[in-house]
Design a protein around this motif. Structure first.
Motif, PDB file in Angstrom:
ATOM      1  N   GLU A   1       0.883  -1.136   0.325  1.00 44.66           N
ATOM      2  CA  GLU A   1      -0.022   0.062   0.108  1.00 44.66           C
ATOM      3  C   GLU A   1       0.709   1.165   0.002  1.00 44.66           C
ATOM      4  OE1 GLU A   1      -2.660  -0.467   3.212  1.00 44.66           O
ATOM      5  OE2 GLU A   1      -3.644  -2.301   2.491  1.00 44.66           O
ATOM      6  N   SER A   2       1.978   1.231   0.806  1.00 46.60           N
ATOM      7  CA  SER A   2       2.949   2.524   0.578  1.00 46.60           C
ATOM      8  C   SER A   2       4.306   1.884   1.222  1.00 46.60           C
ATOM      9  CB  SER A   2       2.454   3.526   1.602  1.00 46.60           C
ATOM     10  OG  SER A   2       2.442   2.983   2.885  1.00 46.60           O
ATOM     11  N   GLU A   3       5.300   2.648   1.009  1.00 49.35           N
ATOM     12  CA  GLU A   3       6.676   2.271   1.425  1.00 49.35           C
ATOM     13  C   GLU A   3       6.566   1.925   2.860  1.00 49.35           C
ATOM     14  OE1 GLU A   3       9.740   4.797  -0.300  1.00 49.35           O
ATOM     15  OE2 GLU A   3      11.395   3.224   0.807  1.00 49.35           O
ATOM     16  N   GLU A   4       5.916   3.264   3.607  1.00 43.70           N
ATOM     17  CA  GLU A   4       5.977   3.275   5.003  1.00 43.70           C
ATOM     18  C   GLU A   4       5.336   1.881   5.675  1.00 43.70           C
ATOM     19  OE1 GLU A   4       4.288   5.892   3.172  1.00 43.70           O
ATOM     20  OE2 GLU A   4       6.618   6.427   3.191  1.00 43.70           O
ATOM     21  N   GLN A   5       4.061   1.520   5.005  1.00 44.34           N
ATOM     22  CA  GLN A   5       3.444   0.344   5.403  1.00 44.34           C
ATOM     23  C   GLN A   5       4.358  -1.073   5.330  1.00 44.34           C
ATOM     24  OE1 GLN A   5       1.769  -1.498   2.517  1.00 44.34           O
ATOM     25  NE2 GLN A   5       0.201  -2.894   3.554  1.00 44.34           N
ATOM     26  N   MET A   6       4.897  -0.847   4.120  1.00 47.45           N
ATOM     27  CA  MET A   6       5.723  -2.295   3.727  1.00 47.45           C
ATOM     28  C   MET A   6       6.900  -2.319   4.754  1.00 47.45           C
ATOM     29  SD  MET A   6       4.889  -3.338   0.935  1.00 47.45           S
ATOM     30  CE  MET A   6       6.193  -3.656  -0.573  1.00 47.45           C
ATOM     31  N   LEU A   7       7.786  -1.119   5.101  1.00 49.14           N
ATOM     32  CA  LEU A   7       8.982  -1.081   5.908  1.00 49.14           C
ATOM     33  C   LEU A   7       8.714  -1.339   7.310  1.00 49.14           C
ATOM     34  CD1 LEU A   7      10.975   1.742   4.582  1.00 49.14           C
ATOM     35  CD2 LEU A   7      11.789  -0.636   4.548  1.00 49.14           C
ATOM     36  N   ALA A   8       7.516  -0.871   7.815  1.00 48.20           N
ATOM     37  CA  ALA A   8       6.860  -0.931   9.428  1.00 48.20           C
ATOM     38  C   ALA A   8       6.542  -2.431   9.371  1.00 48.20           C
ATOM     39  CB  ALA A   8       5.841  -0.152   9.631  1.00 48.20           C
ATOM     40  N   THR A   9       5.826  -2.991   8.511  1.00 44.27           N
ATOM     41  CA  THR A   9       5.437  -4.400   8.599  1.00 44.27           C
ATOM     42  C   THR A   9       6.657  -5.419   8.566  1.00 44.27           C
ATOM     43  OG1 THR A   9       3.439  -3.705   7.216  1.00 44.27           O
ATOM     44  CG2 THR A   9       3.497  -6.047   7.429  1.00 44.27           C
ATOM     45  N   ALA A  10       7.467  -5.050   7.588  1.00 49.24           N
ATOM     46  CA  ALA A  10       8.483  -5.865   7.441  1.00 49.24           C
ATOM     47  C   ALA A  10       9.552  -5.923   8.948  1.00 49.24           C
ATOM     48  CB  ALA A  10       9.604  -5.383   6.504  1.00 49.24           C
ATOM     49  N   ARG A  11       9.544  -4.782   9.444  1.00 45.39           N
ATOM     50  CA  ARG A  11      10.261  -4.841  10.831  1.00 45.39           C
ATOM     51  C   ARG A  11       9.474  -5.586  11.838  1.00 45.39           C
ATOM     52  NH1 ARG A  11      10.933   1.086   9.484  1.00 45.39           N
ATOM     53  NH2 ARG A  11      13.019   1.143   8.399  1.00 45.39           N
ATOM     54  N   GLY A  12       8.298  -5.597  11.803  1.00 48.27           N
ATOM     55  CA  GLY A  12       7.584  -6.181  12.809  1.00 48.27           C
ATOM     56  C   GLY A  12       7.678  -7.671  12.721  1.00 48.27           C
ATOM     57  N   LEU A  13       7.659  -8.092  11.335  1.00 45.05           N
ATOM     58  CA  LEU A  13       7.741  -9.658  10.967  1.00 45.05           C
ATOM     59  C   LEU A  13       8.973  -9.895  11.335  1.00 45.05           C
ATOM     60  CD1 LEU A  13       5.745  -9.395   7.541  1.00 45.05           C
ATOM     61  CD2 LEU A  13       5.123 -10.625   9.964  1.00 45.05           C
ATOM     62  N   CYS A  14      10.107  -9.253  11.309  1.00 45.62           N
ATOM     63  CA  CYS A  14      11.439  -9.644  11.405  1.00 45.62           C
ATOM     64  C   CYS A  14      11.706  -9.634  12.856  1.00 45.62           C
ATOM     65  CB  CYS A  14      12.324  -8.562  11.074  1.00 45.62           C
ATOM     66  SG  CYS A  14      13.071  -8.412   9.450  1.00 45.62           S
TER      67      CYS A  14
ATOM     68  N   GLY B   1       2.100 -32.341   7.470  1.00 43.37           N
ATOM     69  CA  GLY B   1       3.442 -32.588   6.860  1.00 43.37           C
ATOM     70  C   GLY B   1       3.585 -31.586   5.856  1.00 43.37           C
ATOM     71  N   TYR B   2       2.994 -30.531   5.799  1.00 45.52           N
ATOM     72  CA  TYR B   2       3.182 -29.436   4.737  1.00 45.52           C
ATOM     73  C   TYR B   2       4.801 -28.971   5.055  1.00 45.52           C
ATOM     74  CZ  TYR B   2      -1.380 -29.391   2.714  1.00 45.52           C
ATOM     75  OH  TYR B   2      -2.572 -29.664   2.094  1.00 45.52           O
ATOM     76  N   ASP B   3       5.156 -28.221   3.978  1.00 45.34           N
ATOM     77  CA  ASP B   3       6.612 -27.714   4.190  1.00 45.34           C
ATOM     78  C   ASP B   3       6.607 -26.223   4.587  1.00 45.34           C
ATOM     79  OD1 ASP B   3       8.063 -30.227   2.673  1.00 45.34           O
ATOM     80  OD2 ASP B   3       6.500 -29.726   1.242  1.00 45.34           O
ATOM     81  N   GLY B   4       5.410 -25.601   4.709  1.00 44.36           N
ATOM     82  CA  GLY B   4       5.680 -24.122   5.090  1.00 44.36           C
ATOM     83  C   GLY B   4       4.085 -23.545   4.890  1.00 44.36           C
ATOM     84  N   LEU B   5       4.078 -22.174   5.324  1.00 43.63           N
ATOM     85  CA  LEU B   5       3.125 -21.465   5.220  1.00 43.63           C
ATOM     86  C   LEU B   5       3.088 -20.116   4.600  1.00 43.63           C
ATOM     87  CD1 LEU B   5       2.100 -22.024   9.164  1.00 43.63           C
ATOM     88  CD2 LEU B   5       0.837 -23.232   7.148  1.00 43.63           C
ATOM     89  N   ILE B   6       2.180 -19.553   3.952  1.00 44.41           N
ATOM     90  CA  ILE B   6       2.256 -17.990   3.565  1.00 44.41           C
ATOM     91  C   ILE B   6       1.056 -17.379   4.192  1.00 44.41           C
ATOM     92  CG2 ILE B   6       1.391 -18.789   1.420  1.00 44.41           C
ATOM     93  CD1 ILE B   6       2.581 -16.336  -0.085  1.00 44.41           C
ATOM     94  N   ILE B   7       1.345 -16.686   5.092  1.00 44.70           N
ATOM     95  CA  ILE B   7       0.192 -16.033   5.910  1.00 44.70           C
ATOM     96  C   ILE B   7       0.161 -14.313   5.620  1.00 44.70           C
ATOM     97  CG2 ILE B   7      -0.325 -15.144   8.225  1.00 44.70           C
ATOM     98  CD1 ILE B   7       0.923 -18.143   9.135  1.00 44.70           C
ATOM     99  N   GLU B   8      -0.973 -13.676   5.401  1.00 41.03           N
ATOM    100  CA  GLU B   8      -0.985 -12.538   5.323  1.00 41.03           C
ATOM    101  C   GLU B   8      -1.288 -11.608   6.582  1.00 41.03           C
ATOM    102  OE1 GLU B   8      -3.304 -11.727   1.122  1.00 41.03           O
ATOM    103  OE2 GLU B   8      -4.728 -11.600   2.779  1.00 41.03           O
ATOM    104  N   SER B   9      -0.165 -10.677   6.593  1.00 39.93           N
ATOM    105  CA  SER B   9       0.041  -9.677   7.690  1.00 39.93           C
ATOM    106  C   SER B   9       0.138  -8.625   7.454  1.00 39.93           C
ATOM    107  CB  SER B   9       1.224 -10.109   8.705  1.00 39.93           C
ATOM    108  OG  SER B   9       1.511  -9.498   9.750  1.00 39.93           O
ATOM    109  N   HIS B  10      -0.827  -7.554   8.256  1.00 35.11           N
ATOM    110  CA  HIS B  10      -0.998  -6.049   7.954  1.00 35.11           C
ATOM    111  C   HIS B  10      -0.844  -5.485   9.420  1.00 35.11           C
ATOM    112  CE1 HIS B  10      -2.680  -2.475   6.830  1.00 35.11           C
ATOM    113  NE2 HIS B  10      -2.535  -2.739   5.487  1.00 35.11           N
ATOM    114  N   LEU B  11      -0.072  -4.283   9.331  1.00 34.61           N
ATOM    115  CA  LEU B  11      -0.238  -3.684  10.748  1.00 34.61           C
ATOM    116  C   LEU B  11      -1.309  -3.191  11.172  1.00 34.61           C
ATOM    117  CD1 LEU B  11       2.823  -0.881   9.910  1.00 34.61           C
ATOM    118  CD2 LEU B  11       2.759  -2.854  11.377  1.00 34.61           C
ATOM    119  N   ASP B  12      -2.338  -2.723  10.402  1.00 34.55           N
ATOM    120  CA  ASP B  12      -3.687  -2.270  10.748  1.00 34.55           C
ATOM    121  C   ASP B  12      -4.629  -2.931  10.112  1.00 34.55           C
ATOM    122  OD1 ASP B  12      -5.779  -0.948  11.799  1.00 34.55           O
ATOM    123  OD2 ASP B  12      -5.321   0.978  10.725  1.00 34.55           O
ATOM    124  N   PRO B  13      -4.809  -4.454  10.130  1.00 32.31           N
ATOM    125  CA  PRO B  13      -5.821  -5.292   9.089  1.00 32.31           C
ATOM    126  C   PRO B  13      -7.090  -4.462   8.727  1.00 32.31           C
ATOM    127  CG  PRO B  13      -4.857  -6.472  10.909  1.00 32.31           C
ATOM    128  CD  PRO B  13      -4.547  -5.105  11.458  1.00 32.31           C
TER     129      PRO B  13
END
Ligand code: PEP
Ligand code: MN
Length: 264
Positions: free
Chosen positions: A27-40, A220-232
């Motif tokens: 949605e925006s660069e700020e949203q992306m960076l802040a979400t990425a930091r939270g996920l890290c 026995g799945y090999d992984g997950l892909i999960i949607e995550s948003h700072l303010d869903p």
């Protein structure tokens, strides 16, 4: 047929489950960076975001496109995360690879079209792209297999698939019914291809992310892909099913303790 499949990413141990998370849409660069930091902070190192959004009907938010690819590059540069986005045609494939996106995924609507899949496969031939193929919208196992075969025949070896559930007639408890047996049939056909689960699009509600994730891992799945948003609640797409990075962290700790331990 025994396929020669290579790992999607080589930075983690090949036995560790793949965990991909990030917003439905960039949605925006700020949203992306802040979400990425939270996920890290939650121990996640593969970031997803939709740059081009395939909308079933016109009029909704269709993504920021090329501009958002720059935000993905910023996430990679500033956090060191691996990045993943959806491609729906040859032009997307080219632009995403040029922008340094590490993992491409094919959305359910695109997997459903052999023409689109062949165009994408042709455009990726000769590259070492890593591609995850979501199941098609409807419960047609051959369409899913065919999409993967087109990529394989084009020389793509870093392949994985994502089970995101299927649209079924009538009402069900899910946004997309799991129909686990269809994914199991895929795994029997190609046991060497890693299978991830997308509990977000399957469940359609954030409350369903934990139980569906736990079920996939138990299977026995090999992984997950999960949607995550700072303010869903304010997300431009798929607001109802996204979880905050902090919620994701609790889901991992409470429902997937072994996976949480492997992330540390
Ligand atoms: C998505 O991952 O945001 C998406 C559009 O998913 P799907 O193709 O599974 O509907
Ligand atoms: Mn989504």
């Amino acid at each position: 047929m025994n396929l020669d499949i290579h790992p999607i990413i080589t930075t983690t141990a090949s036995s560790a489950p793949l965990l991909i998370a990030g917003p439905c849409s960039a949605e925006s660069e700020e949203q992306m960076l802040a979400t990425a930091r939270g996920l890290c902070d939650a121990g996640i190192d593969i970031f997803r975001a939709g740059v081009w959004k395939p909308r079933t009907r016109p009029g909704g938010f269709e993504g920021h496109g090329r501009k958002a690819l720059e935000w993905m590059a910023a996430v990679k540069r500033e956090t060191g995360m691996t990045t993943a986005t959806e491609i729906g045609c040859a032009a997307h494939a080219r632009e995403a690879l040029e922008a340094g996106i590490d993992i491409l995924w094919i959305g359910a609507r695109t997997t459903s079209s052999p023409f689109a899949m062949q165009e994408i496969a042709d455009s990726l031939a000769g590259t070492d792209a890593a591609v995850l193929v979501k199941n098609p919208v409807c419960a047609d196992l051959d369409l899913w297999i065919g999409a993967v075969e087109r990529l394989y025949l084009a020389g793509i070896r870093r392949l994985g698939v994502i089970h995101r559930g299927f649209k079924v007639p009538g009402t069900t408890d899910y946004r997309n019914a799991p129909l686990w047996e269809i994914a199991e049939a895929f795994r029997r056909e190609f046991p060497e291809i890693p299978m991830l689960c997308d509990p977000s699009h399957m469940g359609g509600m954030r409350e369903r992310v934990a139980p569906l994730s736990a079920e996939a891992i138990a299977r026995g799945y090999d992984g997950l892909i999960i949607e995550s948003h700072l303010d869903p609640e304010s997300a431009l797409t798929d607001a109802r099913q996204q979880v905050t990075p902090a919620m994701l962290s609790s889901i991992l700790a409470e429902s997937l303790p072994e996976m949480a331990a492997a992330l540390r």
